[in-house]
Design an enzyme around this catalytic site. Structure first.
Site, PDB file in Angstrom:
ATOM      1  N   GLY A  49       0.827  -1.199   0.000  1.00 62.39           N
ATOM      2  CA  GLY A  49       0.000   0.000   0.000  1.00 62.39           C
ATOM      3  C   GLY A  49       0.859   1.246   0.000  1.00 62.39           C
ATOM      4  O   GLY A  49       2.035   1.204   0.382  1.00 62.39           O
ATOM      5  N   GLN A  54       3.202  10.021   1.135  1.00 64.25           N
ATOM      6  CA  GLN A  54       4.475   9.292   1.206  1.00 64.25           C
ATOM      7  C   GLN A  54       5.372   9.583   0.013  1.00 64.25           C
ATOM      8  O   GLN A  54       6.567   9.294   0.054  1.00 64.25           O
ATOM      9  CB  GLN A  54       4.227   7.782   1.287  1.00 64.25           C
ATOM     10  CG  GLN A  54       3.601   7.344   2.598  1.00 64.25           C
ATOM     11  CD  GLN A  54       3.416   5.842   2.615  1.00 64.25           C
ATOM     12  OE1 GLN A  54       2.401   5.344   2.140  1.00 64.25           O
ATOM     13  NE2 GLN A  54       4.385   5.116   3.143  1.00 64.25           N
ATOM     14  N   CYS A  95       5.761  -0.258   7.022  1.00 65.05           N
ATOM     15  CA  CYS A  95       5.444   0.932   6.225  1.00 65.05           C
ATOM     16  C   CYS A  95       6.652   1.320   5.380  1.00 65.05           C
ATOM     17  O   CYS A  95       7.782   1.300   5.881  1.00 65.05           O
ATOM     18  CB  CYS A  95       5.084   2.076   7.179  1.00 65.05           C
ATOM     19  SG  CYS A  95       4.716   3.627   6.349  1.00 65.05           S
ATOM     20  N   LEU A  96       6.427   1.678   4.129  1.00 63.05           N
ATOM     21  CA  LEU A  96       7.541   2.049   3.249  1.00 63.05           C
ATOM     22  C   LEU A  96       8.233   3.334   3.709  1.00 63.05           C
ATOM     23  O   LEU A  96       9.368   3.595   3.313  1.00 63.05           O
ATOM     24  CB  LEU A  96       7.045   2.199   1.808  1.00 63.05           C
ATOM     25  CG  LEU A  96       6.579   0.890   1.148  1.00 63.05           C
ATOM     26  CD1 LEU A  96       5.959   1.171  -0.210  1.00 63.05           C
ATOM     27  CD2 LEU A  96       7.721  -0.103   1.011  1.00 63.05           C
ATOM     28  N   HIS A 137      -4.517   1.580   7.300  1.00 60.89           N
ATOM     29  CA  HIS A 137      -3.160   2.127   7.413  1.00 60.89           C
ATOM     30  C   HIS A 137      -2.980   3.302   6.442  1.00 60.89           C
ATOM     31  O   HIS A 137      -2.461   4.359   6.821  1.00 60.89           O
ATOM     32  CB  HIS A 137      -2.165   0.988   7.128  1.00 60.89           C
ATOM     33  CG  HIS A 137      -0.716   1.393   7.093  1.00 60.89           C
ATOM     34  ND1 HIS A 137       0.233   0.863   7.951  1.00 60.89           N
ATOM     35  CD2 HIS A 137      -0.037   2.248   6.285  1.00 60.89           C
ATOM     36  CE1 HIS A 137       1.414   1.398   7.668  1.00 60.89           C
ATOM     37  NE2 HIS A 137       1.285   2.230   6.662  1.00 60.89           N
ATOM     38  N   GLU A 138      -3.434   3.119   5.188  1.00 59.87           N
ATOM     39  CA  GLU A 138      -3.215   4.173   4.174  1.00 59.87           C
ATOM     40  C   GLU A 138      -4.083   5.401   4.450  1.00 59.87           C
ATOM     41  O   GLU A 138      -3.626   6.536   4.254  1.00 59.87           O
ATOM     42  CB  GLU A 138      -3.481   3.626   2.767  1.00 59.87           C
ATOM     43  CG  GLU A 138      -2.621   2.431   2.345  1.00 59.87           C
ATOM     44  CD  GLU A 138      -1.144   2.599   2.619  1.00 59.87           C
ATOM     45  OE1 GLU A 138      -0.652   3.744   2.604  1.00 59.87           O
ATOM     46  OE2 GLU A 138      -0.478   1.583   2.867  1.00 59.87           O
ATOM     47  N   HIS A 141      -2.505   7.600   6.854  1.00 55.35           N
ATOM     48  CA  HIS A 141      -1.469   8.465   6.259  1.00 55.35           C
ATOM     49  C   HIS A 141      -2.065   9.795   5.787  1.00 55.35           C
ATOM     50  O   HIS A 141      -1.408  10.840   5.873  1.00 55.35           O
ATOM     51  CB  HIS A 141      -0.828   7.788   5.039  1.00 55.35           C
ATOM     52  CG  HIS A 141       0.339   6.906   5.368  1.00 55.35           C
ATOM     53  ND1 HIS A 141       1.477   7.376   5.974  1.00 55.35           N
ATOM     54  CD2 HIS A 141       0.562   5.578   5.145  1.00 55.35           C
ATOM     55  CE1 HIS A 141       2.350   6.375   6.121  1.00 55.35           C
ATOM     56  NE2 HIS A 141       1.815   5.269   5.627  1.00 55.35           N
TER      57      HIS A 141
HETATM   58 ZN    ZN Z   1       2.603   3.379   5.579  1.00 56.51          ZN
END
Ligand code: ZN
Length: 191
Positions: A49, A54, A95-96, A137-138, A141
């Site tokens: 995701g 991000q 998480c990236l 989660h997204e 963000h």
């Molecule tokens: Zn993330």
């Protein structure tokens, strides 16, 4: 299609609230395509995701997929919102923007997410377990919230590559303060 640099924890943009999309134009379509390529080529561990902040864009756009297989379809939601939720699940998350970190987070088990698709059609997705987790989660963000804000105390671990382990990693416990220092160094190195 080019990729975009992923913003790392400590970058102020990750704490800002993203703005609703008002126009789905060519520029936005390009952003979605670049986000998809960026998620597909990320590998620490593979991304399932990604949210627009991000990659440095404060707009309410997220992408998500069930797993990191090449054939798995990528969902894209514009202005997504959770309109119904039920049940609970607790599992490890990463998480990236916090590469190689993981922590245990409680989420809703099932969610109904509404939004707009890249084709400008209204979308309504009933999701459960992993995809429900990824969407929660997204969407976090988009509101400047990161999984470490929700992670159980003492559940933060570094994923250390280890061939002897079944899934290729072993866990090394860490704490929030140390996490901040490590990513600060990483961000400085990348600038
Ligand atoms: Zn993330």
């Amino acid at each position: 299609m080019s990729t975009l640099p992923i913003r790392i924890y400590g970058d102020a943009i990750l704490r800002k609230k993203a703005k609703p999309v008002t126009q789905i134009d060519g520029e936005l379509q390009q952003l979605i395509a670049q986000m998809t390529e960026t998620m597909r080529t990320a590998d620490s561990p593979p991304g399932v995701g990604l949210a627009a902040p991000q990659v440095g864009r404060l707009v309410r756009v997220v992408i998500a997929r069930e797993d990191a297989d090449e054939d798995t379809p990528v969902h894209c939601l514009i202005n997504p919102r959770v309109v119904e939720q039920e049940g609970e699940q607790t599992d490890s998350e990463s998480c990236l923007s916090l590469p190689t970190l993981c922590g245990v987070v409680g989420r809703y088990l099932r969610v109904l997410v509404e939004g707009i698709g890249p084709d400008e059609k209204e979308l309504s997705l009933e999701l459960e377990v992993l995809l429900a987790r990824v969407l929660q989660h997204e969407i976090d963000h988009l509101n400047g919230v990161l999984f470490i804000d929700r992670a159980q105390p003492d559940s933060l671990n570094w994923l250390i590559p280890d061939e002897d382990e079944e899934d290729g990693y072993r866990l090394k416990p860490t704490a929030l303060e140390q996490v901040g220092q490590v990513f600060e160094r990483l961000r400085q190195k990348r600038q």
